[in-house]
Enzyme design. Structure first.
Site, PDB file in Angstrom:
ATOM      1  N   LYS A 261       0.832  -1.210   0.000  1.00 53.43           N
ATOM      2  CA  LYS A 261       0.000   0.000   0.000  1.00 53.43           C
ATOM      3  C   LYS A 261       0.865   1.258   0.000  1.00 53.43           C
ATOM      4  O   LYS A 261       0.626   2.190  -0.779  1.00 53.43           O
ATOM      5  CB  LYS A 261      -0.937   0.011   1.204  1.00 53.43           C
ATOM      6  CG  LYS A 261      -1.910   1.190   1.207  1.00 53.43           C
ATOM      7  CD  LYS A 261      -2.867   1.115   2.385  1.00 53.43           C
ATOM      8  CE  LYS A 261      -2.174   1.465   3.679  1.00 53.43           C
ATOM      9  NZ  LYS A 261      -3.129   1.577   4.814  1.00 53.43           N
TER      10      LYS A 261
ATOM     11  N   ASP B 114      -6.678   1.231   0.808  1.00 54.44           N
ATOM     12  CA  ASP B 114      -6.791   1.373   2.257  1.00 54.44           C
ATOM     13  C   ASP B 114      -8.206   0.996   2.676  1.00 54.44           C
ATOM     14  O   ASP B 114      -9.000   0.501   1.869  1.00 54.44           O
ATOM     15  CB  ASP B 114      -6.427   2.793   2.701  1.00 54.44           C
ATOM     16  CG  ASP B 114      -7.454   3.825   2.236  1.00 54.44           C
ATOM     17  OD1 ASP B 114      -8.371   3.482   1.440  1.00 54.44           O
ATOM     18  OD2 ASP B 114      -7.356   4.984   2.670  1.00 54.44           O
TER      19      ASP B 114
END
Length: 212
Positions: free
Chosen positions: A120, A138
């Site tokens: 991420k 997310d």
């Protein structure tokens, strides 16, 4: 969501916010990397509060290392998990100096080799700093993608792959931020604000009405 709905979904978000930006505060690629590394399980507001103390004192890998671990912890102690984040950041700075001339690398492979930098975080840096059409999934993007039917998936990686396949190419550069902001302020977790949502008619989701 079908193809026409997806096109209308992103066209509407684009019309409302043509150039979306990260809410993290930074002035260099390294500052962005630091801010994103610190943001795990923390809010952007909380990270910005800490980096406003840290960056005027140390905003390069060498300056971070010169602070020492305890000095760095003192600047970021308002953030959750600050001890492990400080340790990872110190290790990352050492690697940047040793292997990359103090610069943030531009490849996913190199980024993910940095302590504290997962997929991420790498995706955020690649997208925001280097303009790569990546998707940093997310909690907000995961929720929006599944709730709306845009890109259903049981894991963040599955959602990421779905988004890369389903988002029209002309929207990929900014889709990450549009989806985060939409999830943060409109398509919120407990009570999505469908009555305020400009793209509610695109979603595979029964719109909510405001509480009386």
């Amino acid at each position: 969501m079908n193809t026409q709905q997806i096109e209308r979904f992103f066209a509407t978000l684009q019309a409302a916010n043509r150039l979306p930006a990260s809410e993290l505060e930074y002035t260099s690629v390294f500052e962005l990397l630091v801010a994103v590394l610190l943001s795990a399980q923390a809010t952007d507001v909380g990270v910005n509060k800490a980096t406003r103390r840290l960056f005027p004192v140390a905003n390069t890998p060498r300056q971070i290392l010169d602070l020492g671990l305890e000095g760095l912890e003192g600047h970021i102690k308002t953030i959750g998990l600050y001890r492990s984040k400080a340790r990872h950041l110190m290790q990352t700075c050492a690697i940047l100096l040793r292997d990359h001339g103090g610069e943030v690398p531009r490849t996913r492979e190199a980024l993910e080799q940095l302590p504290g930098v997962g997929r991420k975080t790498a995706n955020v840096v690649l997208n925001v700093a280097f303009g790569e059409p990546t998707m940093a999934v997310d909690t907000h993007i995961f929720r929006v993608a599944n709730r709306t039917g845009l890109a259903p998936g049981k894991t963040p990686l599955a959602v990421e792959h779905q988004l890369l396949q389903r988002v029209p190419p002309q929207y990929l550069a900014h889709a990450h931020h549009w989806l985060i902001l939409h999830g943060r302020y409109v398509c919120v977790a407990r009570t999505p604000r469908c009555w305020q949502c400009a793209v509610a008619d695109c979603c595979d989701f029964e719109p909510k009405t405001p509480a009386p």
